[in-house]
Scaffold this motif. Structure first.
Motif, PDB file in Angstrom:
ATOM      1  N   LYS A 126      37.657  33.384  37.734  1.00 29.07           N
ATOM      2  CA  LYS A 126      36.836  32.319  38.297  1.00 29.07           C
ATOM      3  C   LYS A 126      35.467  32.848  38.660  1.00 29.07           C
ATOM      4  O   LYS A 126      35.339  33.900  39.272  1.00 29.07           O
ATOM      5  N   THR A 127      34.452  32.076  38.249  1.00 29.68           N
ATOM      6  CA  THR A 127      33.079  32.395  38.636  1.00 29.68           C
ATOM      7  C   THR A 127      32.799  31.821  40.015  1.00 29.68           C
ATOM      8  O   THR A 127      33.466  30.903  40.474  1.00 29.68           O
ATOM      9  N   GLY A 128      31.782  32.359  40.656  1.00 32.13           N
ATOM     10  CA  GLY A 128      31.356  31.814  41.944  1.00 32.13           C
ATOM     11  C   GLY A 128      29.874  32.043  42.150  1.00 32.13           C
ATOM     12  O   GLY A 128      29.330  33.066  41.734  1.00 32.13           O
ATOM     13  N   THR A 129      29.228  31.085  42.770  1.00 26.04           N
ATOM     14  CA  THR A 129      27.827  31.197  43.177  1.00 26.04           C
ATOM     15  C   THR A 129      27.727  30.561  44.548  1.00 26.04           C
ATOM     16  O   THR A 129      28.203  29.437  44.735  1.00 26.04           O
ATOM     17  N   ALA A 130      27.151  31.276  45.507  1.00 27.19           N
ATOM     18  CA  ALA A 130      27.070  30.740  46.863  1.00 27.19           C
ATOM     19  C   ALA A 130      25.751  31.120  47.506  1.00 27.19           C
ATOM     20  O   ALA A 130      25.219  32.207  47.274  1.00 27.19           O
ATOM     21  N   ALA A 136      33.141  36.475  30.422  1.00 22.42           N
ATOM     22  CA  ALA A 136      34.154  37.429  30.872  1.00 22.42           C
ATOM     23  C   ALA A 136      35.250  37.653  29.832  1.00 22.42           C
ATOM     24  O   ALA A 136      36.122  38.492  30.024  1.00 22.42           O
ATOM     25  N   ALA A 137      35.209  36.903  28.724  1.00 21.04           N
ATOM     26  CA  ALA A 137      36.247  37.022  27.697  1.00 21.04           C
ATOM     27  C   ALA A 137      36.249  38.416  27.084  1.00 21.04           C
ATOM     28  O   ALA A 137      35.195  38.998  26.822  1.00 21.04           O
ATOM     29  N   ILE A 138      37.432  38.951  26.855  1.00 22.96           N
ATOM     30  CA  ILE A 138      37.603  40.260  26.232  1.00 22.96           C
ATOM     31  C   ILE A 138      38.393  40.044  24.948  1.00 22.96           C
ATOM     32  O   ILE A 138      39.522  39.550  24.998  1.00 22.96           O
ATOM     33  N   PRO A 139      37.811  40.389  23.803  1.00 23.82           N
ATOM     34  CA  PRO A 139      38.499  40.145  22.532  1.00 23.82           C
ATOM     35  C   PRO A 139      39.915  40.727  22.521  1.00 23.82           C
ATOM     36  O   PRO A 139      40.123  41.881  22.889  1.00 23.82           O
ATOM     37  N   GLY A 140      40.873  39.894  22.128  1.00 23.22           N
ATOM     38  CA  GLY A 140      42.259  40.327  22.014  1.00 23.22           C
ATOM     39  C   GLY A 140      43.081  40.164  23.277  1.00 23.22           C
ATOM     40  O   GLY A 140      44.287  40.332  23.252  1.00 23.22           O
ATOM     41  N   TYR A 141      42.464  39.839  24.396  1.00 24.51           N
ATOM     42  CA  TYR A 141      43.173  39.720  25.672  1.00 24.51           C
ATOM     43  C   TYR A 141      43.041  38.311  26.226  1.00 24.51           C
ATOM     44  O   TYR A 141      42.003  37.672  26.078  1.00 24.51           O
ATOM     45  N   LEU A 171      42.661  30.387  33.124  1.00 27.74           N
ATOM     46  CA  LEU A 171      42.489  30.659  31.690  1.00 27.74           C
ATOM     47  C   LEU A 171      41.444  29.719  31.094  1.00 27.74           C
ATOM     48  O   LEU A 171      40.650  30.110  30.234  1.00 27.74           O
ATOM     49  N   GLN A 172      41.421  28.480  31.564  1.00 27.39           N
ATOM     50  CA  GLN A 172      40.453  27.499  31.072  1.00 27.39           C
ATOM     51  C   GLN A 172      39.025  27.868  31.469  1.00 27.39           C
ATOM     52  O   GLN A 172      38.074  27.500  30.775  1.00 27.39           O
ATOM     53  N   VAL A 173      38.858  28.578  32.580  1.00 25.48           N
ATOM     54  CA  VAL A 173      37.524  29.022  32.993  1.00 25.48           C
ATOM     55  C   VAL A 173      36.937  29.943  31.928  1.00 25.48           C
ATOM     56  O   VAL A 173      35.745  29.894  31.646  1.00 25.48           O
ATOM     57  N   ALA A 186      27.783  37.995  37.173  1.00 23.33           N
ATOM     58  CA  ALA A 186      29.038  38.645  37.575  1.00 23.33           C
ATOM     59  C   ALA A 186      30.079  38.633  36.461  1.00 23.33           C
ATOM     60  O   ALA A 186      30.831  39.602  36.308  1.00 23.33           O
ATOM     61  N   ALA A 187      30.148  37.552  35.663  1.00 27.71           N
ATOM     62  CA  ALA A 187      31.153  37.486  34.587  1.00 27.71           C
ATOM     63  C   ALA A 187      30.946  38.583  33.538  1.00 27.71           C
ATOM     64  O   ALA A 187      31.904  39.268  33.170  1.00 27.71           O
ATOM     65  N   PRO A 188      29.710  38.823  33.045  1.00 32.71           N
ATOM     66  CA  PRO A 188      29.543  39.919  32.081  1.00 32.71           C
ATOM     67  C   PRO A 188      29.811  41.297  32.706  1.00 32.71           C
ATOM     68  O   PRO A 188      30.309  42.203  32.033  1.00 32.71           O
ATOM     69  N   THR A 189      29.516  41.443  33.997  1.00 32.88           N
ATOM     70  CA  THR A 189      29.805  42.715  34.680  1.00 32.88           C
ATOM     71  C   THR A 189      31.310  42.913  34.774  1.00 32.88           C
ATOM     72  O   THR A 189      31.827  44.016  34.532  1.00 32.88           O
ATOM     73  N   PHE A 190      32.032  41.850  35.118  1.00 27.98           N
ATOM     74  CA  PHE A 190      33.497  41.900  35.124  1.00 27.98           C
ATOM     75  C   PHE A 190      34.016  42.360  33.760  1.00 27.98           C
ATOM     76  O   PHE A 190      34.885  43.228  33.680  1.00 27.98           O
ATOM     77  N   LYS A 191      33.505  41.761  32.698  1.00 32.12           N
ATOM     78  CA  LYS A 191      33.964  42.109  31.343  1.00 32.12           C
ATOM     79  C   LYS A 191      33.789  43.597  31.083  1.00 32.12           C
ATOM     80  O   LYS A 191      34.699  44.263  30.578  1.00 32.12           O
TER      81      LYS A 191
END
Length: 181
Positions: free
Chosen positions: A71-75, A61-66, A48-50, A119-124
């Motif tokens: 976790k993000t990752g880069t490798a 990746a935050a979604i308003p109201g939820y 949640l802190q991520v 990846a985070a905005p795509t997840f969102k």
């Protein structure tokens, strides 16, 4: 982690129709515990802190109201004798206090390379669509507590719980341009 430490075999399809037209679920292995419940809860608080924490990398990746946990990752990608190129990722679940969906995004050779930026905005986008399409509301408001000594996170904004809808039938989902059913 999202299931309180119980592993269940992932499923891509709800089932298939048999010769009589009846929906038959796919076979799966029995669920079993892989993480202690308290450990899963602690890791969820970290995830949640991520998204919502002041130092987290997953704010996109935050979604308003939820409440979203992830976790993000880069490798770097290994090749003979070293590394060449990058993979960015974001794995998460929502609503975090009563997980209903898990989404994983892995991008090969993204630009920019960082999972937080790609990846985070795509997840969102994917998670927000799936939550809305399946009628999954944000769930009960239950503020999550930050790590030791940190302030509690705000409770999610409430839009009311949406009723559960049946899964869409074949052919009712949108198809990307250029793709075939």
């Amino acid at each position: 982690i999202a299931n309180g430490g119980i592993w269940e075999q992932p499923k891509i399809v709800a089932g298939e129709a048999n010769a009589a037209g009846k929906m038959v679920p796919p076979p799966s292995a029995p669920p079993h515990r892989v993480i202690q419940p308290q450990t899963a809860k602690t890791i969820t608080q970290m995830l949640l802190q991520v998204i919502d924490g002041s130092t987290g990398t997953g704010g996109e990746a935050a979604i308003p109201g939820y409440l979203v946990a992830g976790k993000t990752g880069t490798a770097e990608k290994p090749v003979a004798g070293g590394y060449s190129g990058y993979v960015a990722s974001f794995m998460g679940f929502a609503p975090a206090q009563d997980p209903q969906l898990v989404v994983g995004v892995v991008l090969d050779q993204p630009t920019p390379i960082w999972g937080a930026d790609t990846a985070a905005p795509t997840f969102k986008t994917v998670m927000q669509y799936a939550l809305q399409r399946l009628g999954i509301g944000p769930g009960p408001a239950s503020p999550a507590v930050a790590g030791p000594g940190g302030p509690p996170l705000p409770a999610p904004a409430r839009s009311g719980d949406a009723p559960a809808y049946p899964l869409p039938g074949p052919g009712s989902l949108p198809v990307a341009p250029g793709a075939t059913d």
